[in-house]
Design a protein around this motif. Sequence first.
Motif, short mmCIF file in Angstrom:
data_model
loop_
_atom_site.label_atom_id
_atom_site.label_comp_id
_atom_site.label_asym_id
_atom_site.label_seq_id
_atom_site.Cartn_x
_atom_site.Cartn_y
_atom_site.Cartn_z
N SER A 1 29.30 95.74 -3.36
CA SER A 1 30.55 95.32 -2.72
C SER A 1 31.79 95.85 -3.44
N GLY A 2 31.61 96.43 -4.60
CA GLY A 2 32.76 96.94 -5.35
C GLY A 2 32.81 98.46 -5.35
N ARG A 3 33.95 98.95 -5.76
CA ARG A 3 34.12 100.40 -5.90
C ARG A 3 34.88 100.69 -7.18
N LYS A 4 34.60 101.85 -7.74
CA LYS A 4 35.29 102.30 -8.94
C LYS A 4 35.99 103.61 -8.62
N VAL A 5 37.21 103.75 -9.07
CA VAL A 5 37.96 104.99 -8.89
C VAL A 5 38.30 105.54 -10.27
N GLU A 6 37.81 106.75 -10.55
CA GLU A 6 38.06 107.40 -11.83
C GLU A 6 38.76 108.73 -11.59
N VAL A 7 39.63 109.08 -12.50
CA VAL A 7 40.35 110.35 -12.41
C VAL A 7 40.02 111.16 -13.66
N TYR A 8 39.60 112.41 -13.44
CA TYR A 8 39.25 113.33 -14.53
C TYR A 8 40.17 114.53 -14.48
N ARG A 9 40.52 115.03 -15.69
CA ARG A 9 41.45 116.15 -15.79
C ARG A 9 40.89 117.19 -16.76
N TRP A 10 41.09 118.45 -16.42
CA TRP A 10 40.69 119.56 -17.30
C TRP A 10 41.75 119.71 -18.39
N ASP A 11 41.32 119.65 -19.67
CA ASP A 11 42.27 119.74 -20.78
C ASP A 11 42.32 121.12 -21.42
N GLY A 12 41.71 122.09 -20.74
CA GLY A 12 41.67 123.44 -21.29
C GLY A 12 40.31 123.79 -21.87
N ARG A 13 39.53 122.75 -22.22
CA ARG A 13 38.18 122.98 -22.76
C ARG A 13 37.12 122.18 -22.03
N GLN A 14 37.50 120.99 -21.54
CA GLN A 14 36.53 120.11 -20.88
C GLN A 14 37.25 119.14 -19.97
N MET A 15 36.44 118.44 -19.15
CA MET A 15 36.99 117.40 -18.28
C MET A 15 37.07 116.10 -19.08
N THR A 16 38.22 115.44 -19.01
CA THR A 16 38.38 114.16 -19.69
C THR A 16 38.83 113.11 -18.67
N ARG A 17 38.37 111.88 -18.85
CA ARG A 17 38.76 110.79 -17.95
C ARG A 17 40.14 110.30 -18.36
#
Length: 201
Positions: free
Chosen positions: A176-192
């Motif tokens: 019944s729930g949902r999670k929303v996460e945002v990830y960004r490329w920092d030049g070397r890897q994806m970070t949350r």
Amino acid sequence: MRMQRLLAPAVAAVAALSVLAGCGNGSGLRVEGAEPADSGSATAPTPTVSPTATPGFRSGPATTVSLAQVRTNLLVDKGLDPNARAILTNCTVISRCLSQGPTVDVMHNGVPQQVVYIHALEKFVFGVFLIALEPAGPRRIWSLKVDQPTINASPQGDLVVESEKFEPDDKPCCPSGRKVEVYRWDGRQMTRVSSTDQKGD
């Protein structure tokens, strides 16, 4: 009489030369290469091919990746999750375990990255990979274990992952729930950069 005999061969020779001259460069006898080039005729321009920074790949949503090649490259990836490795090892029909998601450019390099879902036979998605399309072949640059995700790129170029989340009183069939996460490329890897839980109604 003598004059007629002398003139007859000369007249014949002149007549023969006149006939040959008329045929030399017209519609009669054609001599290849004898005609001058027509300076007024247009010649077709030579096509030019503009170079691209990454040969073989087109940026934009039309770009696709071979899921068979993705599977092959993932199986030699030492950092691959053991559960995903077990699924991919036993997966002989690629469409039963991998499917394509959206094409994005979260690396902001003009060369697209492909979202690839890994799922069970029943199409239940339990993980996602972000695959960089490189000349050497597709390369995993990020992965996430997540149930039934929906993935999109934000206007800023971040990766937005929405997934189902089970609350304590939920039945096994129905989160019944949902999670929303945002990830960004920092030049070397994806970070949350953010994570938000959304409860169901």
